[in-house]
Design a protein around this motif. Structure first.
Motif, PDB file in Angstrom:
ATOM      1  N   LEU A  57       0.749  -1.336  -0.120  1.00 55.65           N
ATOM      2  CA  LEU A  57       0.107  -0.260  -0.151  1.00 55.65           C
ATOM      3  C   LEU A  57       0.807   1.271   0.109  1.00 55.65           C
ATOM      4  CD1 LEU A  57      -2.943  -0.768   2.652  1.00 55.65           C
ATOM      5  CD2 LEU A  57      -2.816  -0.925  -0.113  1.00 55.65           C
ATOM      6  N   GLY A  58       2.169   1.128   0.293  1.00 57.23           N
ATOM      7  CA  GLY A  58       3.038   2.530   0.169  1.00 57.23           C
ATOM      8  C   GLY A  58       2.846   3.255   1.268  1.00 57.23           C
ATOM      9  N   VAL A  59       2.473   2.569   2.697  1.00 58.04           N
ATOM     10  CA  VAL A  59       2.281   3.433   3.679  1.00 58.04           C
ATOM     11  C   VAL A  59       3.438   3.998   4.095  1.00 58.04           C
ATOM     12  CG1 VAL A  59       1.349   3.174   6.105  1.00 58.04           C
ATOM     13  CG2 VAL A  59       0.061   2.035   4.223  1.00 58.04           C
ATOM     14  N   THR A  60       3.192   5.448   4.804  1.00 64.59           N
ATOM     15  CA  THR A  60       4.116   6.007   5.594  1.00 64.59           C
ATOM     16  C   THR A  60       3.765   5.921   7.035  1.00 64.59           C
ATOM     17  OG1 THR A  60       4.586   7.550   3.863  1.00 64.59           O
ATOM     18  CG2 THR A  60       5.232   8.091   6.187  1.00 64.59           C
ATOM     19  N   GLY A  61       4.710   5.236   7.868  1.00 64.03           N
ATOM     20  CA  GLY A  61       4.270   4.911   9.186  1.00 64.03           C
ATOM     21  C   GLY A  61       5.404   4.810  10.281  1.00 64.03           C
ATOM     22  N   ILE A  62       4.797   5.138  11.462  1.00 65.56           N
ATOM     23  CA  ILE A  62       5.556   5.017  12.861  1.00 65.56           C
ATOM     24  C   ILE A  62       5.219   3.915  13.428  1.00 65.56           C
ATOM     25  CG2 ILE A  62       6.285   6.060  14.566  1.00 65.56           C
ATOM     26  CD1 ILE A  62       6.151   8.595  13.398  1.00 65.56           C
ATOM     27  N   TYR A  63       5.994   2.766  13.801  1.00 58.58           N
ATOM     28  CA  TYR A  63       5.655   1.508  14.533  1.00 58.58           C
ATOM     29  C   TYR A  63       6.409   1.565  15.879  1.00 58.58           C
ATOM     30  CZ  TYR A  63       4.419  -3.620  14.917  1.00 58.58           C
ATOM     31  OH  TYR A  63       3.874  -4.697  15.336  1.00 58.58           O
ATOM     32  N   VAL A  64       5.367   1.374  16.858  1.00 59.20           N
ATOM     33  CA  VAL A  64       6.104   1.186  18.165  1.00 59.20           C
ATOM     34  C   VAL A  64       6.140  -0.275  18.830  1.00 59.20           C
ATOM     35  CG1 VAL A  64       5.465   1.595  20.701  1.00 59.20           C
ATOM     36  CG2 VAL A  64       5.491   3.414  19.160  1.00 59.20           C
ATOM     37  N   THR A  65       7.241  -0.701  19.248  1.00 58.85           N
ATOM     38  CA  THR A  65       7.388  -1.987  20.030  1.00 58.85           C
ATOM     39  C   THR A  65       8.549  -2.030  20.652  1.00 58.85           C
ATOM     40  OG1 THR A  65       7.593  -4.167  19.308  1.00 58.85           O
ATOM     41  CG2 THR A  65       8.971  -2.675  17.902  1.00 58.85           C
ATOM     42  N   HIS A  66       8.479  -3.117  21.516  1.00 56.47           N
ATOM     43  CA  HIS A  66       9.836  -3.450  22.527  1.00 56.47           C
ATOM     44  C   HIS A  66      10.111  -4.716  22.160  1.00 56.47           C
ATOM     45  CE1 HIS A  66       6.505  -5.145  24.678  1.00 56.47           C
ATOM     46  NE2 HIS A  66       7.400  -6.047  24.974  1.00 56.47           N
ATOM     47  N   ASP A  67       9.859  -5.199  20.847  1.00 62.67           N
ATOM     48  CA  ASP A  67      10.290  -6.459  20.296  1.00 62.67           C
ATOM     49  C   ASP A  67      11.279  -6.094  19.324  1.00 62.67           C
ATOM     50  OD1 ASP A  67      10.034  -8.731  18.233  1.00 62.67           O
ATOM     51  OD2 ASP A  67       8.888  -9.517  20.081  1.00 62.67           O
ATOM     52  N   LEU A  68      12.528  -6.795  19.488  1.00 58.89           N
ATOM     53  CA  LEU A  68      13.572  -6.576  18.672  1.00 58.89           C
ATOM     54  C   LEU A  68      13.246  -7.280  17.335  1.00 58.89           C
ATOM     55  CD1 LEU A  68      16.282  -5.568  17.761  1.00 58.89           C
ATOM     56  CD2 LEU A  68      17.227  -7.727  18.884  1.00 58.89           C
ATOM     57  N   THR A  69      12.713  -8.295  17.122  1.00 63.10           N
ATOM     58  CA  THR A  69      12.473  -9.197  15.799  1.00 63.10           C
ATOM     59  C   THR A  69      11.337  -8.353  15.194  1.00 63.10           C
ATOM     60  OG1 THR A  69      12.658 -11.301  16.892  1.00 63.10           O
ATOM     61  CG2 THR A  69      11.548 -11.117  15.040  1.00 63.10           C
ATOM     62  N   GLU A  70      10.281  -7.783  15.926  1.00 62.56           N
ATOM     63  CA  GLU A  70       9.543  -7.014  14.882  1.00 62.56           C
ATOM     64  C   GLU A  70      10.292  -5.787  14.198  1.00 62.56           C
ATOM     65  OE1 GLU A  70       5.725  -5.757  16.854  1.00 62.56           O
ATOM     66  OE2 GLU A  70       5.567  -7.821  17.534  1.00 62.56           O
ATOM     67  N   ALA A  71      10.918  -5.021  15.089  1.00 55.10           N
ATOM     68  CA  ALA A  71      11.745  -4.009  14.523  1.00 55.10           C
ATOM     69  C   ALA A  71      12.782  -4.157  13.326  1.00 55.10           C
ATOM     70  CB  ALA A  71      12.708  -3.271  15.880  1.00 55.10           C
ATOM     71  N   MET A  72      13.376  -5.467  13.582  1.00 55.76           N
ATOM     72  CA  MET A  72      14.384  -5.788  12.406  1.00 55.76           C
ATOM     73  C   MET A  72      13.289  -6.091  11.096  1.00 55.76           C
ATOM     74  SD  MET A  72      17.204  -5.661  13.676  1.00 55.76           S
ATOM     75  CE  MET A  72      18.323  -6.709  12.573  1.00 55.76           C
ATOM     76  N   LEU A  73      12.303  -6.538  11.520  1.00 52.56           N
ATOM     77  CA  LEU A  73      11.496  -7.158  10.316  1.00 52.56           C
ATOM     78  C   LEU A  73      10.567  -6.053   9.517  1.00 52.56           C
ATOM     79  CD1 LEU A  73      10.486  -9.721   8.433  1.00 52.56           C
ATOM     80  CD2 LEU A  73       8.463  -9.601  10.258  1.00 52.56           C
ATOM     81  N   LEU A  74      10.125  -5.046  10.321  1.00 50.52           N
ATOM     82  CA  LEU A  74       9.038  -4.100   9.911  1.00 50.52           C
ATOM     83  C   LEU A  74       9.856  -2.760   9.693  1.00 50.52           C
ATOM     84  CD1 LEU A  74       6.336  -4.875  12.057  1.00 50.52           C
ATOM     85  CD2 LEU A  74       6.097  -5.372   9.808  1.00 50.52           C
ATOM     86  N   GLY A  75      10.787  -2.494  10.228  1.00 50.68           N
ATOM     87  CA  GLY A  75      11.545  -1.134  10.026  1.00 50.68           C
ATOM     88  C   GLY A  75      12.363  -0.865   8.801  1.00 50.68           C
ATOM     89  N   ASP A  76      12.127   0.146   8.011  1.00 47.55           N
ATOM     90  CA  ASP A  76      12.981   0.747   7.024  1.00 47.55           C
ATOM     91  C   ASP A  76      14.069   1.249   7.978  1.00 47.55           C
ATOM     92  OD1 ASP A  76      11.977   0.329   4.533  1.00 47.55           O
ATOM     93  OD2 ASP A  76      10.273   1.303   5.151  1.00 47.55           O
ATOM     94  N   SER A  77      13.715   1.913   8.967  1.00 47.88           N
ATOM     95  CA  SER A  77      14.696   2.477   9.882  1.00 47.88           C
ATOM     96  C   SER A  77      14.204   2.295  11.307  1.00 47.88           C
ATOM     97  CB  SER A  77      14.954   3.946   9.551  1.00 47.88           C
ATOM     98  OG  SER A  77      13.602   4.671   9.590  1.00 47.88           O
ATOM     99  N   VAL A  78      15.109   2.458  12.291  1.00 45.54           N
ATOM    100  CA  VAL A  78      14.823   2.153  13.857  1.00 45.54           C
ATOM    101  C   VAL A  78      15.331   3.279  14.642  1.00 45.54           C
ATOM    102  CG1 VAL A  78      15.155   0.391  15.841  1.00 45.54           C
ATOM    103  CG2 VAL A  78      14.918  -0.361  13.331  1.00 45.54           C
ATOM    104  N   ALA A  79      14.654   3.782  15.381  1.00 44.42           N
ATOM    105  CA  ALA A  79      14.984   4.664  16.460  1.00 44.42           C
ATOM    106  C   ALA A  79      14.846   3.873  17.721  1.00 44.42           C
ATOM    107  CB  ALA A  79      14.232   6.004  16.390  1.00 44.42           C
ATOM    108  N   VAL A  80      16.100   3.398  18.593  1.00 51.43           N
ATOM    109  CA  VAL A  80      15.928   3.326  19.803  1.00 51.43           C
ATOM    110  C   VAL A  80      15.922   4.389  20.971  1.00 51.43           C
ATOM    111  CG1 VAL A  80      17.186   1.703  21.359  1.00 51.43           C
ATOM    112  CG2 VAL A  80      17.462   1.277  19.055  1.00 51.43           C
ATOM    113  N   MET A  81      15.018   4.147  21.921  1.00 45.94           N
ATOM    114  CA  MET A  81      14.662   5.059  22.819  1.00 45.94           C
ATOM    115  C   MET A  81      14.868   4.717  24.260  1.00 45.94           C
ATOM    116  SD  MET A  81      11.177   6.999  21.365  1.00 45.94           S
ATOM    117  CE  MET A  81      11.150   8.222  22.616  1.00 45.94           C
ATOM    118  N   ASN A  82      15.041   5.438  24.981  1.00 46.30           N
ATOM    119  CA  ASN A  82      15.295   5.162  26.443  1.00 46.30           C
ATOM    120  C   ASN A  82      15.148   6.439  27.373  1.00 46.30           C
ATOM    121  OD1 ASN A  82      15.926   3.516  28.639  1.00 46.30           O
ATOM    122  ND2 ASN A  82      17.850   4.451  28.795  1.00 46.30           N
TER     123      ASN A  82
END
Length: 384
Positions: A181-206
């Motif tokens: 669908l060509g969606v522009t999105g922001i996906y929140v997770t604490h799961d590393l596997t999801e981040a690695m699979l779904l993200g074009d880029s990843v921002a690690v927060m603390n």
């Protein structure tokens, strides 16, 4: 495109977000990865207009939307608990956002049936929400967010309530849907596997701050500070001093706290070492790069004793004590030749350790924010 510029927020006197900035290009997914309470959901609510920031701007397609109410931001939101209306059927839930936007009835019907077909839930259109499974509810919530053709889609841990098998299946389907669908999105997770699979880029927060932004592989293989390293599962952190730089090799004396006796290792020379000569340096080593052997036949061999073997899915985590410092290795049941209390040599190649600058590297596009950048503008120095 969405830009988050210097967003800060305090709630009841507590700092929730501190000067958060990043951008997401069209048709890309940015994953916000971090522990519970680090500010990820608060940031999504600010973007959606459900909370007001104390400082900073939310910019979508070049327009500052700080003062727009939620219904005028054209932002889709998939909540962690889905937030579906139990008294309405699937069709009515999906159509809700279109109705409050006063879309004509014939257009509502057309768009709802289109998204029902894309998500393969047309057969559920007349069912009430309590009749649905967790996976079906997730699809309905996604359909409701997508049917408005949002400029930005926000997803707040949408798979967290699902069982592991279904979660794995749906994360792969979700990736395909968002890409198609060509969606522009922001996906929140604490799961590393999801981040690695779904993200074009990843921002690690603390603690309300971005620690590092980059491609998934960069975050995983080249963490810039100890928090990021540990969060992505790199527990092997060697702290020491650079004793010698010769050709392409650095000699590092490891002096971790608790280590009974320092030892030296040979490491590939990185540009950051030139600035750290005779100063402290931190190195991370992925557990899969650790070699265990009964003999001292590999490079950088340190003698230790196995103190624990931990099953972790299809692999085993082996914990080795080397004079007061715990080193983690990963192997399989088939390959593991040792047991707890066995003495082994822990080895790794000189390419295995990667230096960490120890700074918060907020954005690859904003060099001034990343104080671990090298003094000279070379590609190698920017990477390390």
């Amino acid at each position: 495109m969405i830009e988050i510029n210097n967003i800060s927020k305090r709630i009841d006197g507590q700092e929730i977000l501190n000067d958060v900035s990043f951008s997401v290009n069209d048709s890309e997914i940015m994953v916000l990865l971090g522990p519970s309470g680090c500010g990820k959901t608060t940031l999504l609510k600010i973007i959606a207009g459900l909370l007001k920031q104390d400082y900073g701007d939310v910019v979508i397609n070049g327009k500052v939307i700080n003062d727009l109410p939620p219904q005028k931001r054209n932002v889709g939101f998939v909540f962690q608990d889905y937030a579906l209306f139990p008294h309405k059927n699937v069709f009515e839930n999906i159509a809700f956002g279109l109705k409050i936007r006063k879309i004509p009835e014939n257009e509502i019907k057309k768009r709802v049936y289109e998204i029902l077909e894309i998500l393969e839930i047309t057969h559920l259109k007349d069912k009430k929400i309590p009749q649905l499974s967790g996976g079906q509810k997730q699809r309905v919530a996604l359909a409701r967010a997508l049917v408005i053709n949002p400029d930005v889609l926000l997803l707040d841990e949408p798979l967290s309530a699902l069982d592991p098998v279904l979660r794995e299946k749906l994360r792969e389907e979700l990736k395909a849907i968002l890409k198609n669908l060509g969606v522009t999105g922001i996906y929140v997770t604490h799961d590393l596997t999801e981040a690695m699979l779904l993200g074009d880029s990843v921002a690690v927060m603390n603690k309300g701050e971005i620690q590092q932004i980059g491609k998934p592989d960069e975050i995983f293989y080249h963490p810039k500070n100890e928090f990021v390293a540990k969060f992505v599962g790199v527990k092997n952190i060697l702290k020491g001093n650079i004793k010698e730089l010769k050709d392409d090799i650095a000699t590092v004396e490891v002096v971790n706290e608790g280590l009974k006796s320092p030892f030296t290792i040979k490491v590939k020379k990185y540009p950051i070492f030139e600035r750290k000569h005779n100063n402290n340096i931190s190195l991370c080593i992925h557990p899969e790069d650790i070699i265990l052997d009964k003999t001292k036949k590999y490079e950088n061999a340190i003698k230790g004793k196995i103190i624990n073997i931990i099953p972790n899915g299809s692999v085993l985590k082996v914990v080795v004590d080397i004079g007061g410092l715990e080193i983690y290795a990963v192997t399989t049941r088939h390959l593991l030749k040792y047991d707890v209390n066995d003495e082994v040599w822990v080895s790794f190649s000189r390419e295995a350790p990667h230096p960490m600058c120890g700074k918060k590297c907020k954005s690859p596009n904003q060099e001034a924010l990343c104080k671990c950048k090298a003094l000279k503008n070379t590609i190698e120095e920017i990477e390390y």
